[in-house]
Design a protein around this motif. Structure first.
Motif, PDB file in Angstrom:
ATOM      1  N   PHE A  67       1.273   4.106   5.428  1.00 33.36           N
ATOM      2  CA  PHE A  67       1.266   5.567   5.655  1.00 33.36           C
ATOM      3  C   PHE A  67      -0.120   6.128   5.292  1.00 33.36           C
ATOM      4  O   PHE A  67      -0.765   6.818   6.088  1.00 33.36           O
ATOM      5  N   PHE A  68      -0.597   5.773   4.104  1.00 38.93           N
ATOM      6  CA  PHE A  68      -1.915   6.269   3.659  1.00 38.93           C
ATOM      7  C   PHE A  68      -3.008   5.778   4.619  1.00 38.93           C
ATOM      8  O   PHE A  68      -3.889   6.534   5.013  1.00 38.93           O
ATOM      9  N   GLY A  71       9.516   9.219   8.726  1.00 39.43           N
ATOM     10  CA  GLY A  71      10.775   9.783   8.216  1.00 39.43           C
ATOM     11  C   GLY A  71      10.678   9.928   6.702  1.00 39.43           C
ATOM     12  O   GLY A  71       9.822   9.318   6.064  1.00 39.43           O
ATOM     13  N   GLN A  72      11.593  10.747   6.170  1.00 41.24           N
ATOM     14  CA  GLN A  72      11.593  10.921   4.711  1.00 41.24           C
ATOM     15  C   GLN A  72      12.042   9.648   4.028  1.00 41.24           C
ATOM     16  O   GLN A  72      13.024   9.060   4.449  1.00 41.24           O
ATOM     17  N   SER A  73      11.306   9.251   2.984  1.00 42.97           N
ATOM     18  CA  SER A  73      11.709   8.032   2.287  1.00 42.97           C
ATOM     19  C   SER A  73      12.999   8.344   1.528  1.00 42.97           C
ATOM     20  O   SER A  73      13.262   9.494   1.167  1.00 42.97           O
ATOM     21  N   LEU A  88       7.320   3.448   7.414  1.00 35.42           N
ATOM     22  CA  LEU A  88       6.106   2.703   7.069  1.00 35.42           C
ATOM     23  C   LEU A  88       6.112   2.488   5.560  1.00 35.42           C
ATOM     24  O   LEU A  88       6.709   3.290   4.819  1.00 35.42           O
ATOM     25  N   SER A  89       5.409   1.465   5.110  1.00 32.51           N
ATOM     26  CA  SER A  89       5.248   1.315   3.657  1.00 32.51           C
ATOM     27  C   SER A  89       4.302   2.424   3.201  1.00 32.51           C
ATOM     28  O   SER A  89       3.579   3.018   4.018  1.00 32.51           O
ATOM     29  N   GLN A 134       1.183   3.249  14.738  1.00 34.28           N
ATOM     30  CA  GLN A 134       2.549   3.090  14.215  1.00 34.28           C
ATOM     31  C   GLN A 134       3.414   2.234  15.151  1.00 34.28           C
ATOM     32  O   GLN A 134       4.651   2.306  15.101  1.00 34.28           O
ATOM     33  N   GLY A 135       2.743   1.424  15.983  1.00 33.33           N
ATOM     34  CA  GLY A 135       3.457   0.429  16.793  1.00 33.33           C
ATOM     35  C   GLY A 135       4.022   0.951  18.098  1.00 33.33           C
ATOM     36  O   GLY A 135       4.728   0.236  18.801  1.00 33.33           O
TER      37      GLY A 135
END
Ligand code: URA
Length: 440
Positions: free
Chosen positions: A139-140, A152-154, A134-135, A315-316
């Motif tokens: 996310f926020f 997932g971890q950016s 997610l951007s 989240q789709g």
């Protein structure tokens, strides 16, 4: 400064200065220090360890090697959770929505499976449509709307850890307290939550095989978190036996939903309630006992399950699969393994069972392998259970017919049927808070 001299110092058990640690990590991340020198250093650390100051400094430098995420756009206290890795460990899917349903905020970045251990991101991707990328703004927004988001971890979260972990994975240097503590805590500090709950696994399926080492690791990580101003608690939980009955990605999603619907396996439910209660305690929702009752209520009244479904939709993902499991893609091949004698299950090696699940397709044999979400195992008998000759011990699921024979051999080697019923092991061995260890 020369990396050669730092390796020599650590080889002789000397203490690295803050400047030396900074030089080593900067140089490694920027490609100026090659893998072979860093491998020598990780092996020297494996043998000679680091003192508390060195570990804290290493963690800080690793955390700052990438983005330090600012979660202030999310209202309320944020609590993170991290497991040191296990087999059948699907507790994030259970505790994150429980905590959110009780008013805590969970903005969580999770990892993928490593070796024989599963990863939350792989499990979530078994839910059709669920986006684990997610951007920052999405996310926020998801945490503000649902109380929880797991992604997932950016790419730029603690890049020093990403590079070091990949190196440790192939140089037999994963199981070192300074290296595990700095790896985990660098990611947790960079991920920005106010509080951190650590689930330190102990036993055959864990990186730390003994209770003493697990407590030492927990104390090290709690001290790093508290030193950085984050309230941190660790539970030491059993990983001698897989948690729950299911191992494999969609299989574990289904089992987690069973817990959220109030009819999950007893061991998984109990560990999840204790983890959730401690997360709620950390965000100030009450005493651990009051928080446990809150967590139980969130399962009983369905609010935790509904919170998970809401996050999946946001989240789709298709949350209808969580209500009707037959909508998950099914593995084309199945096999049952039966007991060859009467007795009791006296050994269940979690690591070897995790490796069996990898052979079936539930994990990655190489970095680039594709996961088969429907693959895995469902255990029918667990450690301490009585069995009769011919009883079904486990069902294997896979899309690779050829894998069944190897998997059956591995599973049979991972367990042992004996004559006498063994004593049950505790699920939670200890709780570690700042300057305090409670053993159960
Ligand atoms: N999990 C991590 O993130 N790092 C380690 O070193 C071990 C487990």
């Amino acid at each position: 400064m020369r990396m050669y001299d730092l390796i020599t110092k650590k080889k002789h058990g000397e203490v690295l200065t803050d400047e030396e640690i900074q030089y080593m990590i900067d140089g490694y991340v920027h490609g100026e220090i090659p893998d072979y020198q860093m491998s020598a250093m990780t092996m020297a650390i494996w043998f000679n360890g680091m003192n508390d100051h060195e570990i804290t400094e290493l963690t800080k430098v690793m955390a700052k090697s990438g983005d330090m995420i600012d979660l202030s756009a999310i209202n309320g206290k944020k609590v993170d959770k991290h497991s040191t890795g296990g087999v059948g460990d699907k507790t994030t899917l259970i505790v994150a929505p429980i905590v959110a349903a009780c008013g805590g905020k969970v903005a969580k970045m999770s990892g993928r499976g490593l070796g024989h251990t599963g990863g939350t991101v792989d499990k979530l991707e078994a839910i059709p449509g669920y986006r684990t990328v997610l951007s920052r703004q999405e996310f926020f927004d998801t945490v503000n709307q649902c109380g929880v988001s797991v992604i997932g971890q950016s790419g730029n979260l603690a890049p020093a850890d990403k590079k070091l972990y990949a190196l440790r994975d192939v140089t037999a240097t994963v199981d070192s307290i300074p290296l595990i503590a700095s790896s985990i805590m660098s990611k947790k500090l960079a991920a920005g939550s106010d509080c951190i709950l650590l689930d330190v696994k102990t036993g055959s399926g864990a990186f730390m095989k003994t209770l003493d080492d697990s407590i030492k690791l927990a104390q090290t990580m709690v001290a790093i978190g508290e030193g950085a101003g984050r309230r941190t608690v660790a539970l030491i939980t059993d990983m001698d036996t897989p948690l729950g009955f299911g191992i494999g990605n969609s299989i574990e999603v289904m089992e987690s939903m069973d817990v959220l619907k109030g009819h999950g396996p007893e061991d998984l439910t109990e560990v999840s309630l204790q983890l959730a209660a401690n997360m709620l305690y950390l965000v100030g929702k009450g005493t651990p006992e009051e928080c446990r009752r809150m967590a139980e209520k969130a399962i009983a009244d369905g609010s935790a399950f509904e919170t998970f479904c809401k996050m999946v939709r946001a989240q789709g993902g298709d949350d209808s699969v969580l209500r009707d499991y037959s909508k998950f893609p099914q593995a084309p091949y199945q096999a049952e393994i039966c007991a060859d004698r009467d007795g009791f299950i006296v050994k269940m090696n979690a690591e070897e069972i995790g490796e069996t699940s990898v052979v079936l397709g539930a994990g990655r044999e190489t970095k680039d392998s594709e996961i088969d979400f429907s693959a895995g195992l469902i255990l029918h008998k667990k450690y301490g259970d009585a069995v009769k000759k011919g009883d079904c011990l486990v069902t294997l699921y896979t899309s690779k017919k050829d894998a069944l024979q190897d998997a059956e051999r591995m599973y049979r080697e991972a367990i042992c049927i004996g004559d006498a019923q063994p004593e049950k092991e505790p699920l939670v061995y200890a709780r570690v808070e700042k300057d305090k260890v409670e053993k159960y």
